[in-house]
Structures are given as C-alpha cells and as structure tokens.
Motif scaffolding. Structure first.
Motif, PDB file in Angstrom:
ATOM      1  N   ARG A 211       0.836  -1.187   0.055  1.00 58.93           N
ATOM      2  CA  ARG A 211      -0.044  -0.027  -0.065  1.00 58.93           C
ATOM      3  C   ARG A 211       0.982   1.268   0.049  1.00 58.93           C
ATOM      4  N   ALA A 214       2.379   1.928  -3.426  1.00 60.25           N
ATOM      5  CA  ALA A 214       1.417   2.267  -4.204  1.00 60.25           C
ATOM      6  C   ALA A 214       1.420   3.979  -4.400  1.00 60.25           C
ATOM      7  N   LEU A 244      -7.030   1.829 -10.973  1.00 59.78           N
ATOM      8  CA  LEU A 244      -7.386   1.464  -9.567  1.00 59.78           C
ATOM      9  C   LEU A 244      -7.889   0.073  -9.475  1.00 59.78           C
ATOM     10  N   VAL A 247      -4.686  -2.004  -8.948  1.00 62.88           N
ATOM     11  CA  VAL A 247      -4.291  -1.646  -7.691  1.00 62.88           C
ATOM     12  C   VAL A 247      -5.146  -2.619  -6.543  1.00 62.88           C
ATOM     13  N   VAL A 248      -6.435  -2.466  -6.820  1.00 60.62           N
ATOM     14  CA  VAL A 248      -7.214  -3.329  -5.781  1.00 60.62           C
ATOM     15  C   VAL A 248      -6.836  -4.916  -5.999  1.00 60.62           C
ATOM     16  N   THR A 251      -3.268  -5.924  -4.969  1.00 59.26           N
ATOM     17  CA  THR A 251      -3.302  -5.898  -3.231  1.00 59.26           C
ATOM     18  C   THR A 251      -4.066  -7.003  -2.568  1.00 59.26           C
ATOM     19  N   LEU A 252      -5.128  -7.279  -3.098  1.00 59.26           N
ATOM     20  CA  LEU A 252      -6.166  -8.241  -2.285  1.00 59.26           C
ATOM     21  C   LEU A 252      -5.402  -9.608  -2.677  1.00 59.26           C
TER      22      LEU A 252
ATOM     23  N   SER B 121      -7.863  -1.919   0.376  1.00 62.29           N
ATOM     24  CA  SER B 121      -6.556  -1.961  -0.534  1.00 62.29           C
ATOM     25  C   SER B 121      -6.229  -0.949  -1.044  1.00 62.29           C
ATOM     26  N   PRO B 123      -4.666   2.654  -0.756  1.00 61.55           N
ATOM     27  CA  PRO B 123      -3.910   3.703   0.339  1.00 61.55           C
ATOM     28  C   PRO B 123      -4.558   5.123   0.520  1.00 61.55           C
ATOM     29  N   LEU B 126      -3.773   7.787  -2.375  1.00 63.82           N
ATOM     30  CA  LEU B 126      -4.718   7.510  -3.420  1.00 63.82           C
ATOM     31  C   LEU B 126      -5.924   8.076  -3.275  1.00 63.82           C
TER      32      LEU B 126
END
Lengths: 286, 264, 258
Positions: A211, A214, A244, A247-248, A251-252, B121, B123, B126
């Motif tokens: 996180r 990012a 986005l 990223v999600v 990360t998950l 998830s 940050p 962002l």
C-alpha cells in the motif's frame, strides 16, 4: 401479583454513580470536533456538492479502459518490487537493532537507547523520506524502495525485539553455561526461537508496504502512483479506473497469499490455530 | 571409547523441504525486485556526493520558517480530528454489518466484508488524489480520504472483535424479545466498547501521520508546505518539517499510550 | 398455559431432539424436566419461546401459536417469558442494572436503547427485581465482578424485569456449588409461589428435582417417558427415565442414596 407491585426496600438501593471520566472524555471529544469543524474553513456548499462530485468521477471510471490494463499492471508490478525490496532492506537492517533493543539480550540502558532509534525511524512517513531520497539520488524506484526500507526498520525492529523478549530463557543460560560467545548465543539460543514470529512480521509488513509503495509515484519515486497521478491530472478517468482496479486486485491477491503463508508459519503447519490478527495490526501498523 | 554403536546414530535429517522452497522463493523474489527497480550499489556510491550536498543544504534547519507552518499544522490536526470522528462512527456501523455474529443476513455480511477489503486495499494518498479531483484542492479532500481509510481499518478490527464475542448475552436478548438493533446495542456493544475505543485512538495516531503527507497531492495540511519546499529545493525547510513531524508523532504516541493504559 | 401438540424437532444433521411430544402445563406450576444430557431437555425449553423452531407439531403459549408467529409476534410472546441460562449469559463489561434492564428491551423504544437512557419507571422495575433476589446493592457494579451465584441471581432479576408470566430455566445451577444451588432454586420457588409465575426448569440433579419440582417431566431420547408429581417419583422412576442405574453424579449432595 406482578413484579411491579412488589414492595420496595428502598434503603439498600445504591445511587447511580456519575461517570466522570467517561463524560469528560466525551465532552473533550465534542469540543475538539466542534473546534475542528468550525475553524476548518471548508465551505458548506462544497461539502454539499461533494457527493455529486465523487459520484460523477466514479461514473466516469466505469467502464474502465481495458486496453490500459497492461500498462497499469506493469506499473503495479514495479510497486510490488519496491515493496519487496524495501521490506528486505528493512528486515535486514532491523534485525541487529532488534537484538540490541531486546532487554533480555542486552541491558536496560542499551535497550532503551536502541528503542529510541527505532521510534525515530518509525516517526517519519515514507513519503517524506522519499522526497529527500529522490532529491539525493534522482527520480525512480530505488529511492522509493530505500524510503520504504528505512521507515520499516522502526516497526519491524520493535516487533522483533518484543518477539525476542518473549523467548524461553533456558537455552540462553545453557549457552552461557558452556561458554558461548555473544554471537553464538544469538545464532543458537535466540534466533531459532523467535524467527518464525519475526518472519511472519516481515510478511505482514510486506502487505502494508504494498500500500505504501502504491503512493510513492505521486512524488516521482516509482510504481503505480505515477500512473494514477497522471491519468487523474489528464482527466483520463477510464484509464484511472483501470489502474485503480489493478491496484485493488493485486493488493488483495498478495494479501491473501501472504496471509496464508503467515498463518502457516506461526502455527507451524497447524492451520487451525489462528493468529490474534487485531493485536498484530495494532502493533505493526504504519 | 570409540567403540560407540555406530548403527544407533541417526543420520542428519534433511531439512524440511518446505524451508528450502521458502528460501528459494525468497531469493527469487528478491532478485526479481532487485532487477525490477534497477538497484545498483555502484550507482548509489556515485550519487554519494549529491546526497551529501542535500544533507548540507538541510542544515542549518530553517527554524525561522516556523510561523509558515502554524496554520498548515492546525489544518493537519483538524483534518485528523474530523476524519477520525466521522470515520470511526461509520466504522461502528460497518463493523457490525461485517461480522457473522451481528450481520442481519449472509448477503449483507458478504457484501460488507468484501467492500471493506476493497476499501482497505487503496492507500490513503490515492484516495486523496481522487478526492482532490472530485471536490477540488483543500482539506475537504483530505478529510474524505481519511474517512475512507479509517472505515477500512477500524471496521475490519471491530468486526473481528465482534466475531469473537461470547454469544450467551445475544441469546438472552433474543429471549427477552429484543429487536435486531437492540440486541446489537445491549448485548454486543458493551462487550466490544473498550476494544473499539483502542482502535479509534490508534487510527487517530495513524491519521495524524497520514495527514502530514496528504498535502503532497493537494489535500490540505502541512504536506502542502512540503510540496512547495520540494519544488523550490528548500531542504532546510524540509528538515524543519521532518523535525516537526517527529515532535507530533512522539507527543501523540505518548498521549495515546497513557490513554490506552487508562482504558484497559 | 403452555401446550405442546405432537411437537418434534429434528436438527440439521438428523438428530431427533424431540419426538412427538404432547403435554400441557397450566399456569402457576413449578415444573422440573429431567433426563440424560442429549435427551432433549434444552430443546423442549427453547421450543417454548421459539429459540428452537419446531420441525413439526405446535407449541401454544396462552393460546398463541409460537410455531406460526412471525418475528414481531414472536418478540411479543417472548416478552412475557423470562429465561435463565446455565452460563448466566450476562454482559460482563457493563453494570448489573444494565443487564437487568435487558429484560425491558421489548418495552423500550429502540432509540432509548441506543442512547442507553432508560426511564425512571424502567429503572425502578429493575431495582425491584434486584431487591427480589437480594442483590440490589450491586446495581452499579460490573457484572464481571460478581461471584457465580450472584451472577445467576442477576440472571433471575433480568427475567423478573420482564414481568413475565412464565420463567424458563435451562440448567440454572449446573455451574454453581451446592449451597449456592439451593439459594438459586429457593429463589425460583419463591417466585413461583409468591408471584404465581409458571417456572419450568431443567435439572440433572435428581435430589434437587424431587425437592423443588411440584411436577416432574422425564425425557429419554426426545420422548416423553414420565409425567407426574414430585411425590410420585423415587429411585425406580429415575432409573426408568435414565435407562440405567443411578450414580453419585446424578445427585447434588454426593451420597449414594437418593
């Protein structure tokens, strides 16, 4: 006869105590919030318009620009690299400091000193460190990884020292009894006991650092943050939405894999034993 | 004496294969990310002179610039307060919806649990980036970012605490004819209140740190000064900001530790 | 009056906890249910307030069908039935009085519950309930600071605060020592005699069952195998209910004879 008709024996009834601590805390909170809200200078009409603004952007993000997935994923992979490398740096540098900060390994004085050093590392946000490192070594992922590494030393060192402090004293005494040197004692008496827990912390920190990494791109320190920042400033919402999503999802995914491995390490293969995760978050956060 | 029974001596067992897999994986990941970020010790050595110049620029620290920081600092603090209060209040609701014990049904539970993972998830910075675009530059974007960030963290911790709560009182509330909301308030809430307060305090700490940097993307607070100092190469001002950040974090942590001790 | 009509409960997994039970309990009785663990005692008790739904048959409380009641109706039925638990089921981290006032939830608007502001009448009723079990001086003590016996009396006060017509007690003394067990059972007996509240209790100590039960109901493997007055039962009857000879574990006072 109903309960309400029962005779009352009023003498014994205690009076309700006044919850002084609770009330004053609540009052303090209200005053603080009132002050913050009143002096914030945020125009009310802007607050009222905010939901519409947010909704508008959310709507523009979908459907996302799927063709942009490759570019976004590439940048996210760089963020993962930064997070991993930073965690490795942090882990390597934190270990000696953790040994120094553990009371049962060194003395009270050394421990207190080392602890202050660890606190200092923890206090500076990685983004602030990254600003300085970018100035020092130029734009790119390397200053980002260094910033994450240096900042991670603080929490990793603190948690590792606590893990070391909670080990069984017996083996240390045995090592003293056979005349082991300090390094030998660490290698054979301390590390084998504390390492599983410490490695679990490293992995947990890696999840947090994903996180953190990012966002580094926002100031030019590499990773997906730069892509998101650019797409947002050029108002390319479909591309921003795609980024986005990447990223999600990444990360998950990493959370899930890393979390599994962590539980496995801590429980030594016995998957039924769950870690008290909340406590760990409380200690390890930021 | 050397006639020990050799047959009884076990051979050294091969270390568990999993450990070797883990070590190999670790090395591979490290090599990959080394290459990925283009890490080069030689290059770092080359940059040493430049690094030294930057450090030289940082000193003497620009103490005289502190009046510039006062208003942004207050803004940072206000953002942290407002963000914490709103974020933690919302998290109280979401946290109960995302626990199997208190969710009204499986659908609500699943949806809120998933939503929370997604929210967590992304940050804080962002969020700030997006909200600056949505509601324009200023502390409102920062507050919104903190609210989202807090809901993610606190609701997760709270829902896990609720999951572990003893169920007896809930049965007692049911037997007394309580409604769904009454059951949560009377039988669950008192059980998790101390934990909830500890989480809220902890997020306030996180928020203060986070709101130091939110300004880098225009979301208000001291980060805006940091951004300006960065673009004007005023490393002495950056040094001052680092010092101030230090002081805030230490103060808040000390306060929070003493409060937390009183809570438990 | 409580009426079971061919009531059966089958749990998911196929366990038949209750098999075709029919019986009637008129108002004001002190009933004790005995049987081995797993015989369906808890299920029988929880069927009365609908905590365990029937698979077939009906349960009626004052001619209202528990089985057919929707959520709202069920809450109204439950509001008149107090319940006491083996593990007390108190909220440990709040005051005794707050625990007792849980008995008033049905009669409290939700917003009052949320704010935790009860009316003086509600508090008075809670205090009366606590006076009844002689523990009123602990009203503002945290529940976790009480002994087991005191906690169970708070549990009774919580049931009383409902102003109930019926009290269900599921193994109320299983977690208590012998002297405290008698205190709690005498409290229940007094509530039954003086307030005319129907009391239905599960017990696994046979001497307690005989001493306090006006009427004894025996269950074996979910079936009703005995229903008679306390005076009628002897060792032979208990052995029939249990399907085995009695042991020292079956009585509270650890003596061989009953």
């Amino acid at each position: 006869m109903a309960v309400a008709d029962l005779p009352r024996s009023s003498d014994a009834r205690p009076r309700a105590p006044f919850p002084l601590a609770r009330r004053s805390l609540l009052l303090l909170l209200l005053v603080l919030f009132g002050w913050a809200a009143a002096t914030s200078g945020i125009p009310v009409e802007r607050i009222l318009r905010a939901p519409a603004g947010i909704w508008n952007i959310a709507r523009l993000m979908f459907p996302p620009d799927w063709a942009y997935a490759g570019r976004a994923l590439g940048a996210m992979v760089e963020s993962v690299h930064i997070a991993w490398f930073g965690t490795v740096i942090g882990a390597a540098l934190s270990l000696p400091l953790a040994l120094l900060a553990a009371k049962n390994v060194t003395g009270q004085a050394t421990s207190t000193g080392a602890r202050q050093v660890l606190n200092a590392f923890r206090a500076i946000p990685e983004l602030v460190l990254a600003v300085v490192f970018v100035a020092m070594i130029g734009l790119g992922a390397v200053p980002g990884a260094l910033a994450i590494g240096i900042h991670s030393i603080g929490t990793l060192g603190k948690l590792a020292s606590e893990a070391i402090e909670s080990i069984d004293r017996g083996p240390l005494e045995a090592a003293d009894a056979v005349g082991a040197t300090w390094l030998q004692k660490m290698r054979w008496g301390v590390l084998p006991q504390a390492l599983p827990e410490i490695v679990a912390f490293w992995l947990y920190r890696f999840e947090i650092n994903i996180r953190a990494s990012a966002i580094l791109g926002v100031i030019g320190a590499g990773g997906v943050g730069a892509v998101l920042s650019n797409t947002v400033s050029y108002r390319r919402w479909d591309k921003a939405g795609m980024t986005l999503i990447v990223v999600v999802v990444v990360t998950l995914l990493i959370d899930a894999v890393s979390g599994r491995i962590r539980r496995r390490i801590i429980s030594g293969g016995d998957t039924s034993a769950e870690v008290a995760e909340g406590e760990m978050v409380l200690q390890a956060g930021a | 004496m050397s006639a020990a029974l050799p047959d009884a001596r076990p051979t050294r067992p091969a270390r568990s294969k999993l450990v070797w897999v883990a070590v190999a994986l670790f090395l591979a990941m490290t090599a990959w990310s080394w290459d990925g970020i283009g890490f080069s010790p030689a290059e770092l050595v080359e940059k040493a002179d430049n690094a030294r110049r930057i450090v030289d620029d940082m000193f003497p620290v620009a103490w005289q610039a502190w009046p510039v920081l006062v208003e942004p600092l207050l803004e940072t603090f206000r953002m942290a307060v407002i963000g914490s209060v709103i974020g933690c209040s919302l998290a109280l609701l979401v946290g109960f919806l995302a626990s199997q014990v208190t969710a009204p049904n499986g659908v609500v539970y699943g949806v809120s649990k998933t939503l929370m993972s997604v929210v967590r998830s992304i940050p804080d910075v962002l969020y700030a980036l997006l909200f600056v675009a949505a509601v324009s530059i200023g502390p409102l974007a920062g507050v919104l970012a903190l609210v989202f960030f807090n809901v993610g963290v606190v609701a997760k911790l709270l829902s896990e605490t609720v999951d572990a709560v003893p169920l007896g009182p809930l049965e007692a509330a049911d037997a007394a004819g309580a409604t769904f909301v009454q059951r949560v308030r009377a039988a669950v809430f008192p059980q998790v209140l101390p934990n909830y307060l500890a989480y809220a305090l902890y997020t306030f700490e996180l928020n203060l740190r986070a709101s130091v940097v939110l300004g880098l993307v225009g979301a208000g607070g001291i980060g805006q000064v940091l951004r300006i100092a960065q673009t004007r190469y005023r490393y002495d001002v950056i040094a001052l900001i680092i010092f101030v950040t230090f002081v805030i974090v230490f103060l808040v942590e000390a306060l929070s530790i003493s409060l937390r001790r009183r809570l438990s | 009056m409580i009426r079971f009509e061919h009531a059966s409960v089958t749990y998911p997994g196929g366990v038949h906890a209750l098999k075709d039970v029919s019986l009637e309990i008129p108002d004001g009785q002190m009933v004790v249910i005995v049987g081995l663990s797993g015989a369906g005692k808890s299920t029988l008790i929880r069927a009365i307030n609908g905590l365990v739904p029937l698979t077939s048959g009906r349960v009626l409380v004052d001619d209202e069908d528990v089985t057919a009641a929707d959520r709202k109706h069920l809450r109204r039925i439950r509001s008149r039935i107090g319940m006491i638990f083996q593990g007390f089921n108190l909220v440990n981290r709040t005051t005794v009085l707050n625990n007792v006032l849980m008995g008033r939830l049905y009669h409290t608007p939700t917003w009052r519950t949320i704010l935790g502001r009860y009316t003086p009448e509600q508090i008075d009723l809670g205090m009366r309930s606590l006076e009844r079990v002689e523990i009123v001086e602990k009203a503002y003590t945290r529940a976790s600071n009480l002994s087991g016996g005191q906690q169970q009396r708070v549990g009774i006060a919580r049931a009383l605060a409902q102003d109930p017509r019926i009290i269900l007690a599921d193994e109320p003394v299983a977690s208590l020592d012998p002297p405290t067990s008698h205190v709690v059972m005498r409290d229940l007996q007094r509530i039954n005699r003086e307030l005319g509240i129907t009391v239905i209790t599960n017990l696994h100590f046979l001497d307690l069952a005989r001493q306090y039960g006006d009427r004894i109901i025996g269950l074996r493997a979910g079936e009703l195998v005995f229903d008679g007055s306390g005076a009628q039962v002897d060792e032979k009857v208990f052995e029939d209910i249990y399907g085995r000879s009695l042991t020292a574990d079956d009585v509270l006072e650890k003596r061989a004879e009953l």
